[in-house]
Design a protein around this motif. Sequence first.
Motif, PDB file in Angstrom:
ATOM      1  N   GLY A 189       0.822  -1.200   0.000  1.00  0.00           N
ATOM      2  CA  GLY A 189       0.000   0.000   0.000  1.00  0.00           C
ATOM      3  C   GLY A 189       0.855   1.249   0.000  1.00  0.00           C
ATOM      4  N   PRO A 190       0.244   2.398  -0.248  1.00  0.00           N
ATOM      5  CA  PRO A 190       1.021   3.649  -0.337  1.00  0.00           C
ATOM      6  C   PRO A 190       1.675   4.041   0.980  1.00  0.00           C
ATOM      7  N   VAL A 191       0.982   3.846   2.108  1.00  0.00           N
ATOM      8  CA  VAL A 191       1.538   4.240   3.403  1.00  0.00           C
ATOM      9  C   VAL A 191       2.719   3.344   3.777  1.00  0.00           C
ATOM     10  N   GLY A 192       2.536   2.035   3.651  1.00  0.00           N
ATOM     11  CA  GLY A 192       3.617   1.113   3.979  1.00  0.00           C
ATOM     12  C   GLY A 192       4.788   1.216   3.024  1.00  0.00           C
ATOM     13  N   GLU A 193       4.504   1.431   1.750  1.00  0.00           N
ATOM     14  CA  GLU A 193       5.585   1.575   0.777  1.00  0.00           C
ATOM     15  C   GLU A 193       6.421   2.813   1.061  1.00  0.00           C
ATOM     16  N   ALA A 194       5.762   3.921   1.399  1.00  0.00           N
ATOM     17  CA  ALA A 194       6.497   5.144   1.729  1.00  0.00           C
ATOM     18  C   ALA A 194       7.313   4.968   3.010  1.00  0.00           C
ATOM     19  N   LEU A 195       6.742   4.262   3.991  1.00  0.00           N
ATOM     20  CA  LEU A 195       7.470   4.016   5.241  1.00  0.00           C
ATOM     21  C   LEU A 195       8.685   3.121   4.999  1.00  0.00           C
ATOM     22  N   LEU A 196       8.540   2.103   4.170  1.00  0.00           N
ATOM     23  CA  LEU A 196       9.664   1.226   3.861  1.00  0.00           C
ATOM     24  C   LEU A 196      10.776   1.989   3.140  1.00  0.00           C
ATOM     25  N   HIS A 197      10.401   2.843   2.201  1.00  0.00           N
ATOM     26  CA  HIS A 197      11.406   3.652   1.504  1.00  0.00           C
ATOM     27  C   HIS A 197      12.130   4.561   2.488  1.00  0.00           C
ATOM     28  N   SER A 198      11.391   5.179   3.383  1.00  0.00           N
ATOM     29  CA  SER A 198      12.009   6.045   4.377  1.00  0.00           C
ATOM     30  C   SER A 198      12.933   5.257   5.302  1.00  0.00           C
ATOM     31  N   PHE A 199      12.533   4.053   5.657  1.00  0.00           N
ATOM     32  CA  PHE A 199      13.362   3.210   6.519  1.00  0.00           C
ATOM     33  C   PHE A 199      14.674   2.850   5.820  1.00  0.00           C
ATOM     34  N   LEU A 200      14.618   2.483   4.547  1.00  0.00           N
ATOM     35  CA  LEU A 200      15.831   2.123   3.815  1.00  0.00           C
ATOM     36  C   LEU A 200      16.753   3.324   3.646  1.00  0.00           C
ATOM     37  N   VAL A 201      16.168   4.486   3.388  1.00  0.00           N
ATOM     38  CA  VAL A 201      16.978   5.703   3.290  1.00  0.00           C
ATOM     39  C   VAL A 201      17.661   5.989   4.623  1.00  0.00           C
ATOM     40  N   THR A 202      16.931   5.812   5.719  1.00  0.00           N
ATOM     41  CA  THR A 202      17.495   6.081   7.040  1.00  0.00           C
ATOM     42  C   THR A 202      18.612   5.109   7.380  1.00  0.00           C
ATOM     43  N   VAL A 203      18.420   3.831   7.026  1.00  0.00           N
ATOM     44  CA  VAL A 203      19.475   2.843   7.292  1.00  0.00           C
ATOM     45  C   VAL A 203      20.741   3.182   6.515  1.00  0.00           C
ATOM     46  N   SER A 204      20.602   3.507   5.230  1.00  0.00           N
ATOM     47  CA  SER A 204      21.767   3.867   4.424  1.00  0.00           C
ATOM     48  C   SER A 204      22.444   5.118   4.967  1.00  0.00           C
ATOM     49  N   PHE A 205      21.645   6.106   5.289  1.00  0.00           N
ATOM     50  CA  PHE A 205      22.193   7.355   5.829  1.00  0.00           C
ATOM     51  C   PHE A 205      22.909   7.119   7.151  1.00  0.00           C
TER      52      PHE A 205
END
Length: 330
Positions: free
Chosen positions: A93-109
């Motif tokens: 879904g859009p909410v979970g997909e956006a949260l997953l993208h944010s999580f991956l960005v945060t892990v990389s950062f």
Amino acid sequence: MTTTAPEAGTRAAPENSPGAARGPRRPGRIRRIALPYLLLLPALLLELLVHLVPMVIGIAMSFKELTQFYIRDWGTAPWSGLGNYKLSMDFNGPVGEALLHSFLVTVSFTLLSVGLCWLIGTAAAVYMQDTFRGRGLLRAIFLVPYALPVYAAVITWAFMFQHDNGLVNHVLHDQLHLTDKPSFWLLGDNSFYALLTVSVWKGWPFAFLIVMAGLQNIPRELYEAAALDGAGLWQQIRRITLPSLRPVNQVLVLVLFLWTFNDFNTPYVLFGKSAPEAADLISIHIYQASFVTWNFGTGSAMSVLLLLFLLVVTGVYLLVTSRGRKTADA
């Protein structure tokens, strides 16, 4: 000389007996034991009000359909159960997909920021171990980014990253001619590198300070003996410095990880309420879900999931490092 015998049925207690010494001193002993806890009581109550109470309220909010319509009296919001958690964890879904993208960005950062902070801080601390003229002044200059207020420092970086009149584009494009045209550092994919630059600039002095303090506990005789045996600088760092700093580095990496993963001030001051997609850290993402879209229930569920993730990572990290320490000691 006459002596008075004790009355029948009574026995005089020896002066040094435990019973004679314990009786009159008991109230004073209780006061001494209770005094440290009484002194800690204001701090514990303040900690309860500042941290634990909002945490409990946030967990309760995550089970409600709390929107702007119930903000005046959030207790009357409908009960949603695990609905907010299912919505956040639905990666299709859009909410979970956006949260997953944010999580991956945060892990990389976080991984890049913590690694660079530790590397630069350790290199600077090792370099500062040698005595040379101006070492005290250079140490003070190194600690300036850590001593500056976060908002003042990040606002300054935001001006430096401006497209038209920023110092970064002026140096890279106008003076060094490394780019074909001025870059947008606060938009698009470059926003990730801008955020990483500010984070490393702000965080490496803390690593430098901690590692420099840890180096003071390493005897200089070890380096002198290694130099007599023909060990070079890299061999001394590998065989003496890094193993001796292992306990310090274990705590340092954990603290840097938690600080960086939860960092909200840096992206908020640098980008505002809506961070670019490439720099959408999970802290600013939860803020947007709560205070921009006015869906406080979903935002609270995301915060609880973040808390659980950090607790699991911290527990696993402490378990692995403690086992590694026991293996090294054995």
